[in-house]
Design a protein around this motif. Sequence first.
Motif, PDB file in Angstrom:
ATOM      1  N   ALA A  34     -40.090  39.133  -0.410  1.00 14.79           N
ATOM      2  CA  ALA A  34     -41.264  38.864   0.678  1.00 14.79           C
ATOM      3  C   ALA A  34     -41.048  39.908   1.735  1.00 14.79           C
ATOM      4  CB  ALA A  34     -40.872  37.462   1.121  1.00 14.79           C
ATOM      5  N   LEU A  35     -39.667  40.215   2.122  1.00 15.60           N
ATOM      6  CA  LEU A  35     -39.311  41.018   3.108  1.00 15.60           C
ATOM      7  C   LEU A  35     -39.860  42.448   2.934  1.00 15.60           C
ATOM      8  CD1 LEU A  35     -35.797  39.824   3.948  1.00 15.60           C
ATOM      9  CD2 LEU A  35     -37.656  39.746   5.546  1.00 15.60           C
ATOM     10  N   PHE A  73     -41.935  32.720   6.582  1.00 17.27           N
ATOM     11  CA  PHE A  73     -40.673  32.917   7.576  1.00 17.27           C
ATOM     12  C   PHE A  73     -40.053  34.460   7.388  1.00 17.27           C
ATOM     13  CE2 PHE A  73     -35.846  32.892   8.070  1.00 17.27           C
ATOM     14  CZ  PHE A  73     -35.876  32.724   9.403  1.00 17.27           C
ATOM     15  N   ALA A  74     -40.255  34.898   6.138  1.00 19.10           N
ATOM     16  CA  ALA A  74     -39.710  36.419   5.910  1.00 19.10           C
ATOM     17  C   ALA A  74     -40.672  37.237   6.717  1.00 19.10           C
ATOM     18  CB  ALA A  74     -39.835  36.663   4.372  1.00 19.10           C
ATOM     19  N   GLY A  75     -41.912  36.995   6.716  1.00 25.62           N
ATOM     20  CA  GLY A  75     -43.117  37.771   7.474  1.00 25.62           C
ATOM     21  C   GLY A  75     -42.814  37.737   8.976  1.00 25.62           C
ATOM     22  N   GLU A  76     -42.309  36.486   9.525  1.00 22.73           N
ATOM     23  CA  GLU A  76     -41.896  36.319  10.695  1.00 22.73           C
ATOM     24  C   GLU A  76     -40.993  37.233  11.377  1.00 22.73           C
ATOM     25  OE1 GLU A  76     -41.815  32.045  11.284  1.00 22.73           O
ATOM     26  OE2 GLU A  76     -43.856  31.816  11.289  1.00 22.73           O
ATOM     27  N   VAL A  77     -39.737  37.153  10.479  1.00 20.08           N
ATOM     28  CA  VAL A  77     -38.752  38.067  10.690  1.00 20.08           C
ATOM     29  C   VAL A  77     -39.117  39.699  10.743  1.00 20.08           C
ATOM     30  CG1 VAL A  77     -36.577  38.774   9.923  1.00 20.08           C
ATOM     31  CG2 VAL A  77     -37.006  36.214   9.824  1.00 20.08           C
ATOM     32  N   TRP A  81     -45.561  24.376  -1.516  1.00 21.43           N
ATOM     33  CA  TRP A  81     -45.418  24.764  -0.170  1.00 21.43           C
ATOM     34  C   TRP A  81     -44.180  25.172   0.444  1.00 21.43           C
ATOM     35  CZ3 TRP A  81     -50.001  24.836   1.436  1.00 21.43           C
ATOM     36  CH2 TRP A  81     -51.157  23.934   0.925  1.00 21.43           C
ATOM     37  N   HIS A  82     -42.934  24.723  -0.170  1.00 22.84           N
ATOM     38  CA  HIS A  82     -41.421  25.453   0.084  1.00 22.84           C
ATOM     39  C   HIS A  82     -41.507  26.638   0.103  1.00 22.84           C
ATOM     40  CE1 HIS A  82     -37.414  24.931   0.982  1.00 22.84           C
ATOM     41  NE2 HIS A  82     -37.147  25.493  -0.137  1.00 22.84           N
ATOM     42  N   GLU A  83     -42.019  27.238  -1.014  1.00 18.52           N
ATOM     43  CA  GLU A  83     -41.749  28.721  -1.214  1.00 18.52           C
ATOM     44  C   GLU A  83     -42.931  29.671  -0.115  1.00 18.52           C
ATOM     45  OE1 GLU A  83     -41.256  32.338  -2.986  1.00 18.52           O
ATOM     46  OE2 GLU A  83     -40.105  30.603  -3.364  1.00 18.52           O
ATOM     47  N   ILE A  84     -44.110  28.947   0.147  1.00 17.22           N
ATOM     48  CA  ILE A  84     -45.083  29.460   1.050  1.00 17.22           C
ATOM     49  C   ILE A  84     -44.519  29.565   2.214  1.00 17.22           C
ATOM     50  CG2 ILE A  84     -47.090  29.238   2.139  1.00 17.22           C
ATOM     51  CD1 ILE A  84     -48.222  28.182  -0.204  1.00 17.22           C
ATOM     52  N   PRO A  91     -38.423  20.023   0.445  1.00 21.62           N
ATOM     53  CA  PRO A  91     -39.011  20.557  -0.971  1.00 21.62           C
ATOM     54  C   PRO A  91     -40.404  20.043  -0.952  1.00 21.62           C
ATOM     55  CG  PRO A  91     -37.080  19.191  -1.298  1.00 21.62           C
ATOM     56  CD  PRO A  91     -37.391  19.127   0.259  1.00 21.62           C
ATOM     57  N   THR A  92     -41.272  20.932  -2.136  1.00 23.83           N
ATOM     58  CA  THR A  92     -42.608  20.597  -2.350  1.00 23.83           C
ATOM     59  C   THR A  92     -42.911  19.210  -2.597  1.00 23.83           C
ATOM     60  OG1 THR A  92     -43.127  23.136  -2.798  1.00 23.83           O
ATOM     61  CG2 THR A  92     -44.666  21.487  -3.801  1.00 23.83           C
TER      62      THR A  92
END
Length: 149
Positions: free
Chosen positions: A113-114, A84-88, A76-79, A50-51
Amino acid sequence: MTEAFNLKIPHGGYVLVGDGRRALVLRNEGHALHLSLKVQHLFEAPPNPPTREQGTDRPPRVRQGEHRSAIAQTDWHEIAEQRFAGEVAAALDRVAGAISALVVVAPPRTLAALRQALSDRLKRAVIAEIDKDLTKLTIEEIGQRLTGA
């Protein structure tokens, strides 16, 4: 009662089921009326505390004349979940030549985000977006939810 979506996912169509920490890419090896989902890829994000555990500094303050106000603390958690969504999405884009139909299933924030991270080619392949977290279900249960079987 569980919600069913009555989707017709064609043979060879893909399903992306994810959240901010885990994503499954499934391919329908069956046909639209009788799904046979097979795992193509599994993505797991590194631990994301968590942030409050990632930063200890107080939020900075801004002075506007006589008034002072705090600036919102960086989440930071949300970022990390958005990254991760961008990497997927980027990994999925590498195999996008083979994707003619894509169903994206994720909680609302991850879905947003996806949606933002998907390439134009993948956006054109999307046949449905579902704002649910199905990552904890088995592959069979995911198929049942998607088709209403």
